[in-house]
Scaffold this motif. Structure first.
Motif, PDB file in Angstrom:
ATOM      1  N   LYS A   2     131.058  40.892  -0.878  1.00 26.10           N
ATOM      2  CA  LYS A   2     132.501  40.871  -0.717  1.00 26.10           C
ATOM      3  C   LYS A   2     132.868  39.771   0.293  1.00 26.10           C
ATOM      4  N   LEU A   3     134.159  39.465   0.354  1.00 24.13           N
ATOM      5  CA  LEU A   3     134.623  38.361   1.196  1.00 24.13           C
ATOM      6  C   LEU A   3     135.900  38.760   1.917  1.00 24.13           C
ATOM      7  N   THR A 157     131.284  30.841  -1.330  1.00 23.53           N
ATOM      8  CA  THR A 157     130.515  32.079  -1.141  1.00 23.53           C
ATOM      9  C   THR A 157     130.007  32.681  -2.446  1.00 23.53           C
ATOM     10  N   VAL A 159     131.729  34.576  -4.364  1.00 20.15           N
ATOM     11  CA  VAL A 159     132.310  35.912  -4.505  1.00 20.15           C
ATOM     12  C   VAL A 159     133.450  35.870  -5.517  1.00 20.15           C
ATOM     13  N   GLU A 163     136.772  40.807  -5.371  1.00 20.31           N
ATOM     14  CA  GLU A 163     136.044  41.353  -4.233  1.00 20.31           C
ATOM     15  C   GLU A 163     136.429  40.667  -2.924  1.00 20.31           C
TER      16      GLU A 163
END
Length: 222
Positions: A2-3, A157, A159, A163
């Motif tokens: 997740k971010l 990232t 992601v 998320e």
């Protein structure tokens, strides 16, 4: 993974005095009346050229350019004089970032309307700055609420947007998140009001950083 993407001014740091002083210097440099404090703070979050244009709508491009330069000079001078005191962290901000930074299921990022020079100077004063795996500034992207900064965080990232959560204090942050198909959480201690943040798409609005992890878990459960 997740971010969590943090805004800076009005979210992590209380830079209002620094911003108001610098914007006043920008208007004084070209002989224009200085807007009131509320008007100046209402544009926090926009990139500097757009913020100046919003406050001085009748100024021509040359004048706006002088104002941007004067703002940068005043901001830099004040930062050198005051150091970290020019933009102190809000209560609980460092602790919240450090707690999230210990988790192995998420990344931390920054998306700010600050210049890269200003952001770098701020990060150099934080001994927890390495917890942010990617940092995006106004120098490299269109102004909020354009989703470019968030999209770069997602790419860096790996992601998915579903998320990722943006944490911010202005409607520009909430609209940026929505444009990137991310969720958002507002904070009540910044520059835009609770109702405006909810209307702009915030899933919830925090009253202190101690509520952050619970709010994130609620979002990710839904």
């Amino acid at each position: 993974m997740k971010l969590v993407i943090f805004d800076v001014d009005g979210t992590l740091v209380d830079s209002q005095a620094h911003i108001v002083l610098s914007m006043a210097a920008a208007f004084e440099a070209v002989g224009l009346p200085v807007p009131d404090r509320d008007a100046i703070l209402s544009i926090v979050g926009l990139s500097l050229p757009l913020a100046v244009r919003e406050l001085a709508r009748n100024a021509d491009d040359a004048t706006l350019g002088h104002m941007v330069d004067a703002y940068k000079d005043a901001f830099h001078t004040h930062r050198l004089a005051q150091g970290a005191a020019a933009s102190p962290l809000y209560p609980g901000a460092e602790e919240a970032v450090r707690r999230l930074g210990t988790r192995d299921d998420l990344y931390l990022a920054i998306a700010t309307g600050k210049s890269r020079r200003g952001l770098t100077a701020l990060l150099e004063s934080w001994d927890f700055a390495d917890l942010f795996v990617t940092t995006q500034s106004a120098d490299d992207h269109p102004s909020k609420p354009h989703p470019s900064m968030v999209m770069s965080c997602l790419v860096d990232t790996g992601v998915d947007a579903s998320e990722a959560v943006v944490i911010g204090d202005t409607t520009y942050d909430m609209e940026m998140a929505r444009a990137a198909r991310c969720k958002s959480i507002g904070v009540s201690w910044g520059y835009h009001g609770r109702e405006a943040l909810i209307e702009a798409g915030a899933a919830t609005v925090l009253d202190d950083f101690g509520q952050l992890e619970g709010a994130l878990e609620t979002i990710w459960k839904d």
